[in-house]
Design a protein around this motif. Sequence first.
Motif, PDB file in Angstrom:
ATOM      1  N   ALA A 205       0.839  -1.201   0.000  1.00 42.72           N
ATOM      2  CA  ALA A 205       0.000   0.000   0.000  1.00 42.72           C
ATOM      3  C   ALA A 205       0.873   1.251   0.000  1.00 42.72           C
ATOM      4  CB  ALA A 205      -0.917  -0.009   1.216  1.00 42.72           C
ATOM      5  N   CYS A 206       0.552   2.192  -0.896  1.00 40.12           N
ATOM      6  CA  CYS A 206       1.353   3.415  -1.037  1.00 40.12           C
ATOM      7  C   CYS A 206       0.738   4.554  -0.219  1.00 40.12           C
ATOM      8  CB  CYS A 206       1.446   3.830  -2.498  1.00 40.12           C
ATOM      9  SG  CYS A 206       2.425   2.700  -3.516  1.00 40.12           S
ATOM     10  N   SER A 207       1.594   5.341   0.401  1.00 35.88           N
ATOM     11  CA  SER A 207       1.136   6.505   1.153  1.00 35.88           C
ATOM     12  C   SER A 207       2.105   7.659   0.941  1.00 35.88           C
ATOM     13  CB  SER A 207       1.008   6.178   2.642  1.00 35.88           C
ATOM     14  OG  SER A 207       2.259   5.763   3.171  1.00 35.88           O
ATOM     15  N   HIS A 208       1.554   8.841   0.739  1.00 34.13           N
ATOM     16  CA  HIS A 208       2.338  10.060   0.529  1.00 34.13           C
ATOM     17  C   HIS A 208       2.247  10.901   1.797  1.00 34.13           C
ATOM     18  CE1 HIS A 208       2.192  14.403  -1.133  1.00 34.13           C
ATOM     19  NE2 HIS A 208       3.453  14.085  -0.910  1.00 34.13           N
ATOM     20  N   THR A 209       3.393  11.221   2.366  1.00 38.86           N
ATOM     21  CA  THR A 209       3.445  12.122   3.520  1.00 38.86           C
ATOM     22  C   THR A 209       4.043  13.441   3.050  1.00 38.86           C
ATOM     23  OG1 THR A 209       3.781  10.250   5.020  1.00 38.86           O
ATOM     24  CG2 THR A 209       4.283  12.450   5.873  1.00 38.86           C
ATOM     25  N   ARG A 272       6.123  -0.908   3.907  1.00 39.90           N
ATOM     26  CA  ARG A 272       6.933  -0.341   4.986  1.00 39.90           C
ATOM     27  C   ARG A 272       8.173   0.378   4.457  1.00 39.90           C
ATOM     28  NH1 ARG A 272       7.821  -4.823   9.542  1.00 39.90           N
ATOM     29  NH2 ARG A 272       8.669  -2.963  10.567  1.00 39.90           N
ATOM     30  N   ALA A 273       8.390   0.331   3.144  1.00 37.80           N
ATOM     31  CA  ALA A 273       9.618   0.886   2.569  1.00 37.80           C
ATOM     32  C   ALA A 273       9.438   2.337   2.142  1.00 37.80           C
ATOM     33  CB  ALA A 273      10.046   0.044   1.370  1.00 37.80           C
ATOM     34  N   LEU A 274      10.410   3.182   2.503  1.00 34.78           N
ATOM     35  CA  LEU A 274      10.457   4.548   1.974  1.00 34.78           C
ATOM     36  C   LEU A 274      11.068   4.468   0.576  1.00 34.78           C
ATOM     37  CD1 LEU A 274      11.712   6.669   5.019  1.00 34.78           C
ATOM     38  CD2 LEU A 274       9.563   6.967   3.812  1.00 34.78           C
ATOM     39  N   VAL A 275      10.236   4.622  -0.446  1.00 32.63           N
ATOM     40  CA  VAL A 275      10.735   4.444  -1.809  1.00 32.63           C
ATOM     41  C   VAL A 275      11.164   5.764  -2.441  1.00 32.63           C
ATOM     42  CG1 VAL A 275       9.460   2.316  -2.212  1.00 32.63           C
ATOM     43  CG2 VAL A 275       8.382   4.526  -2.733  1.00 32.63           C
ATOM     44  N   ALA A 276      10.737   6.893  -1.878  1.00 37.48           N
ATOM     45  CA  ALA A 276      11.171   8.195  -2.379  1.00 37.48           C
ATOM     46  C   ALA A 276      11.107   9.197  -1.239  1.00 37.48           C
ATOM     47  CB  ALA A 276      10.309   8.654  -3.545  1.00 37.48           C
ATOM     48  N   THR A 277      12.060  10.121  -1.215  1.00 39.27           N
ATOM     49  CA  THR A 277      12.145  11.125  -0.164  1.00 39.27           C
ATOM     50  C   THR A 277      12.514  12.462  -0.793  1.00 39.27           C
ATOM     51  OG1 THR A 277      14.451  10.479   0.195  1.00 39.27           O
ATOM     52  CG2 THR A 277      12.800   9.509   1.671  1.00 39.27           C
ATOM     53  N   HIS A 278      12.245  13.531  -0.055  1.00 38.95           N
ATOM     54  CA  HIS A 278      12.638  14.846  -0.569  1.00 38.95           C
ATOM     55  C   HIS A 278      12.824  15.828   0.587  1.00 38.95           C
ATOM     56  CE1 HIS A 278      11.637  19.017  -1.876  1.00 38.95           C
ATOM     57  NE2 HIS A 278      12.633  18.744  -2.673  1.00 38.95           N
ATOM     58  N   ARG A 301      12.235   0.773 -10.941  1.00 40.55           N
ATOM     59  CA  ARG A 301      11.633   0.727 -12.273  1.00 40.55           C
ATOM     60  C   ARG A 301      10.281   1.448 -12.316  1.00 40.55           C
ATOM     61  NH1 ARG A 301      10.339  -5.499 -13.448  1.00 40.55           N
ATOM     62  NH2 ARG A 301      12.456  -5.709 -12.569  1.00 40.55           N
ATOM     63  N   TYR A 302       9.675   1.675 -11.140  1.00 36.74           N
ATOM     64  CA  TYR A 302       8.364   2.332 -11.097  1.00 36.74           C
ATOM     65  C   TYR A 302       8.480   3.849 -10.921  1.00 36.74           C
ATOM     66  CZ  TYR A 302       7.228  -2.544 -10.266  1.00 36.74           C
ATOM     67  OH  TYR A 302       7.151  -3.918 -10.365  1.00 36.74           O
ATOM     68  N   SER A 303       9.677   4.373 -11.055  1.00 32.97           N
ATOM     69  CA  SER A 303       9.924   5.825 -10.974  1.00 32.97           C
ATOM     70  C   SER A 303       9.304   6.461  -9.737  1.00 32.97           C
ATOM     71  CB  SER A 303       9.392   6.526 -12.236  1.00 32.97           C
ATOM     72  OG  SER A 303       9.998   6.022 -13.397  1.00 32.97           O
ATOM     73  N   PRO A 304       9.631   5.965  -8.534  1.00 27.99           N
ATOM     74  CA  PRO A 304       8.999   6.525  -7.332  1.00 27.99           C
ATOM     75  C   PRO A 304       9.311   8.001  -7.113  1.00 27.99           C
ATOM     76  CG  PRO A 304      10.827   5.076  -6.750  1.00 27.99           C
ATOM     77  CD  PRO A 304      10.572   4.883  -8.207  1.00 27.99           C
ATOM     78  N   GLY A 305      10.477   8.448  -7.587  1.00 27.99           N
ATOM     79  CA  GLY A 305      10.800   9.859  -7.448  1.00 27.99           C
ATOM     80  C   GLY A 305       9.843  10.752  -8.219  1.00 27.99           C
ATOM     81  N   ARG A 306       9.463  10.332  -9.428  1.00 36.77           N
ATOM     82  CA  ARG A 306       8.501  11.106 -10.226  1.00 36.77           C
ATOM     83  C   ARG A 306       7.110  11.063  -9.585  1.00 36.77           C
ATOM     84  NH1 ARG A 306      11.250  11.458 -15.254  1.00 36.77           N
ATOM     85  NH2 ARG A 306      13.447  11.384 -14.625  1.00 36.77           N
ATOM     86  N   LEU A 307       6.764   9.930  -8.994  1.00 36.59           N
ATOM     87  CA  LEU A 307       5.465   9.818  -8.327  1.00 36.59           C
ATOM     88  C   LEU A 307       5.393  10.770  -7.134  1.00 36.59           C
ATOM     89  CD1 LEU A 307       4.982   5.933  -8.371  1.00 36.59           C
ATOM     90  CD2 LEU A 307       4.054   7.618  -9.974  1.00 36.59           C
ATOM     91  N   LEU A 308       6.483  10.836  -6.367  1.00 33.76           N
ATOM     92  CA  LEU A 308       6.505  11.756  -5.229  1.00 33.76           C
ATOM     93  C   LEU A 308       6.449  13.200  -5.714  1.00 33.76           C
ATOM     94  CD1 LEU A 308       6.791  12.429  -2.246  1.00 33.76           C
ATOM     95  CD2 LEU A 308       9.272  12.180  -2.477  1.00 33.76           C
ATOM     96  N   LEU A 309       7.149  13.519  -6.794  1.00 36.86           N
ATOM     97  CA  LEU A 309       7.142  14.879  -7.327  1.00 36.86           C
ATOM     98  C   LEU A 309       5.726  15.315  -7.688  1.00 36.86           C
ATOM     99  CD1 LEU A 309       8.386  17.466  -8.423  1.00 36.86           C
ATOM    100  CD2 LEU A 309       9.024  16.215 -10.498  1.00 36.86           C
TER     101      LEU A 309
END
Length: 407
Positions: A205-209, A272-278, A301-309
């Motif tokens: 499950a994905c969650s954006h903080t 439980r994994a932090l896949v992108a941070t900023h 491969r799922y570009s988590p950085g772009r998803l967080l952006l």
Amino acid sequence: MNPDPSPLRDTASRSLPGLRIALHADLAPLESAWRALLPRCDCSAFQTWAWNRAWQDCIGEAQGVRPRILLLRDADGRVLGLFPLGLYRRGGLRVLAFLGDVVSDYRMPLLARDWIAGVPAGAFAGLWRECLALIAEADVVLLERMPAGFDGRPNPMAALAGAEHVENAWLARLPASAEAYRAQRSRKMLADNRRNMRRLQDQGACSHTPAHTPDAADAVLAELFRQKSRRWRETGSRDLFADPAYRAFYGTLTRDELAGGLVSLCSLRAGRALVATHWGLAFRGRYYWILPGYTGGELARYSPGRLLLQAQIEWAIGQGFEVFDLTVGEEAYKKAWAGDSLPLYRWRQARTFKGHLFLCAGRLKEAARNIRWLRRGIRRLRQLRRFKQIEQLKHIQRPERPGGPHD
């Protein structure tokens, strides 16, 4: 208002009668004047007291940078301007530049808007010459990443004779809704993000903080350091976080300014994994995208950085930010998510013979970069060197066979 204590030098300006210029070698006595001047100036978050104080304490001191702060006052003692400069040592060269070095994306003085609006360009150029005359130690002056303007008003430093437009920053002026913003973006890019989010959610499950609280900051920041260091090493870039001074800088700012809102720390989690941070800044209705990180391995491969952006941009719209600033750099993703560019200028001047030699060498290097066949040759030499290093490493790691030369 009394002058600040112990300036190295103090002189009256001839270009702007009634103005005094004082040169200081320490930030601490100028805190109250700096903080009082800031609201009267058009500037970025990189000109705040908190940013410059933390940089000098954590990085500048470690690198031997000597502050050279120019303070401008009128006849009544009112502060009208402040140039946050420092003397850097680069080899045997003494370089005068803005404080902040590589971590500051925008570099400019603080100039009271009601005063600078009435200063003619010629008079400002004369004032700048007088300022430089007070700093006799420099071999060369290197002023970089100076915005053409900020908050809709021109930056007189970018208009100095000899200033060159050399790079750009990228920003999005945010509309009233996320739907309006998405309507301005590439449909394919948004579809790719939706598909990657679905695939990432299959992993957990994905969650954006969008805004971490101080109690979670240490863990998120530590993961960001790991993610960013890994990416810098993968791309052959300098790993700033191999130097404890840079970790201390971001850690200090986070500890001191996260609760107050200047610092922003956000993340994207899958399971439980932090896949992108900023790590970024928020200042005067502008959100600064500064230090993004993302996980390596299969999840990359799922570009988590772009998803967080995208998630953070849409959050910023909901919070009423006017600008999402992707800062300096020509990366394709910045242009895709931004709508406007901000030209950045540099101004250079040699002050000694050593400084002239340095600038001449720099011009030759720049000219060489523009020669296509020479660029290709240098690239091939670097590739060959990397290949040889890999082969040498393989040889070192390969066990010797019985009866070999070292038997």
